[in-house]
Design a protein around this motif. Structure first.
Motif, mmCIF file in Angstrom:
data_model
loop_
_atom_site.group_PDB
_atom_site.id
_atom_site.type_symbol
_atom_site.label_atom_id
_atom_site.label_comp_id
_atom_site.label_asym_id
_atom_site.label_seq_id
_atom_site.Cartn_x
_atom_site.Cartn_y
_atom_site.Cartn_z
ATOM 1 N N ALA A 1 0.836 -1.211 0.000
ATOM 2 C CA ALA A 1 0.000 0.000 0.000
ATOM 3 C C ALA A 1 0.862 1.249 0.000
ATOM 4 C CB ALA A 1 -0.932 -0.012 1.203
ATOM 5 N N GLY A 2 1.960 1.239 0.741
ATOM 6 C CA GLY A 2 2.859 2.386 0.762
ATOM 7 C C GLY A 2 3.496 2.644 -0.597
ATOM 8 N N LEU A 3 3.955 1.588 -1.246
ATOM 9 C CA LEU A 3 4.559 1.753 -2.569
ATOM 10 C C LEU A 3 3.539 2.229 -3.591
ATOM 11 C CD1 LEU A 3 6.916 -1.353 -2.719
ATOM 12 C CD2 LEU A 3 7.578 1.037 -2.557
ATOM 13 N N LEU A 4 2.332 1.669 -3.536
ATOM 14 C CA LEU A 4 1.289 2.090 -4.456
ATOM 15 C C LEU A 4 0.908 3.552 -4.213
ATOM 16 C CD1 LEU A 4 -0.686 1.248 -6.712
ATOM 17 C CD2 LEU A 4 -2.300 0.647 -4.902
ATOM 18 N N GLY A 5 0.770 3.944 -2.953
ATOM 19 C CA GLY A 5 0.456 5.330 -2.627
ATOM 20 C C GLY A 5 1.551 6.282 -3.063
ATOM 21 N N TYR A 6 2.793 5.898 -2.874
ATOM 22 C CA TYR A 6 3.918 6.734 -3.310
ATOM 23 C C TYR A 6 3.886 6.925 -4.821
ATOM 24 C CZ TYR A 6 8.622 8.232 -4.478
ATOM 25 O OH TYR A 6 9.689 8.913 -4.988
ATOM 26 N N TYR A 7 3.697 5.837 -5.551
ATOM 27 C CA TYR A 7 3.671 5.913 -7.011
ATOM 28 C C TYR A 7 2.531 6.793 -7.495
ATOM 29 C CZ TYR A 7 3.110 4.605 -11.879
ATOM 30 O OH TYR A 7 2.962 4.653 -13.239
ATOM 31 N N LEU A 8 1.325 6.593 -6.930
ATOM 32 C CA LEU A 8 0.183 7.403 -7.356
ATOM 33 C C LEU A 8 0.391 8.880 -7.014
ATOM 34 C CD1 LEU A 8 -2.771 5.025 -6.448
ATOM 35 C CD2 LEU A 8 -1.847 5.526 -8.717
ATOM 36 N N GLY A 9 0.962 9.167 -5.844
ATOM 37 C CA GLY A 9 1.250 10.548 -5.482
ATOM 38 C C GLY A 9 2.292 11.166 -6.391
ATOM 39 N N LEU A 10 3.295 10.396 -6.738
ATOM 40 C CA LEU A 10 4.333 10.881 -7.647
ATOM 41 C C LEU A 10 3.743 11.210 -9.014
ATOM 42 C CD1 LEU A 10 7.446 11.277 -8.014
ATOM 43 C CD2 LEU A 10 7.467 8.951 -8.897
ATOM 44 N N ARG A 11 2.921 10.300 -9.540
ATOM 45 C CA ARG A 11 2.306 10.541 -10.842
ATOM 46 C C ARG A 11 1.366 11.739 -10.804
ATOM 47 N NH1 ARG A 11 4.473 8.636 -15.227
ATOM 48 N NH2 ARG A 11 2.428 8.684 -16.157
ATOM 49 N N ARG A 12 0.639 11.905 -9.707
ATOM 50 C CA ARG A 12 -0.265 13.055 -9.592
ATOM 51 C C ARG A 12 0.538 14.357 -9.533
ATOM 52 N NH1 ARG A 12 -5.447 14.550 -8.396
ATOM 53 N NH2 ARG A 12 -5.660 16.404 -7.096
ATOM 54 N N GLY A 13 1.637 14.342 -8.804
ATOM 55 C CA GLY A 13 2.486 15.529 -8.738
ATOM 56 C C GLY A 13 3.077 15.882 -10.087
#
Length: 109
Positions: free
Chosen positions: A78-90
């Motif tokens: 979940a942490g890796l998925l959240g990081y990736y999604l946040g990175l892509r959104r940024g």
């Protein structure tokens, strides 16, 4: 609150409370047993002479340790998925803000 918000709140409350009130076990002796154990029991019921092909390399010393490792694996995923999604959104937010970086803070002036 709007009518839509009230309906969504009622649906969330129903989905939260109903599973606690309805004793749905499906006739199982252990309603929260894992799928691996249930599959093994079904195979052994149909073929009593069945021998597993392999054994685990390491068996956790207790069920609590096994649950802990499973929870850690889920948290890491979940942490890796959240990081990736946040990175892509940024990255997407930076592109839609005009397509160019802000030049007001450029130190080369």
């Amino acid at each position: 609150m709007t009518r839509t918000n009230l309906l969504l709140l009622a649906a969330v409350l129903a989905l939260t409370i109903l599973p606690l009130l309805l004793p749905v076990t499906g006739g199982l002796d252990e309603p929260f047993a894992g799928a691996d154990g249930q599959a093994e029991a079904a195979i052994l019921a149909g073929h009593p002479a069945y021998e597993p092909w392999f054994a685990p390399l390491w068996e956790p010393p207790s069920g609590e340790i096994e649950s802990l490792l499973f929870a850690l694996q889920a948290a890491l995923g979940a942490g890796l998925l959240g990081y990736y999604l946040g990175l892509r959104r940024g990255q997407g937010t930076g592109r839609t803000a005009g397509g160019r970086p802000d030049r007001t803070t450029d130190v080369r002036d």
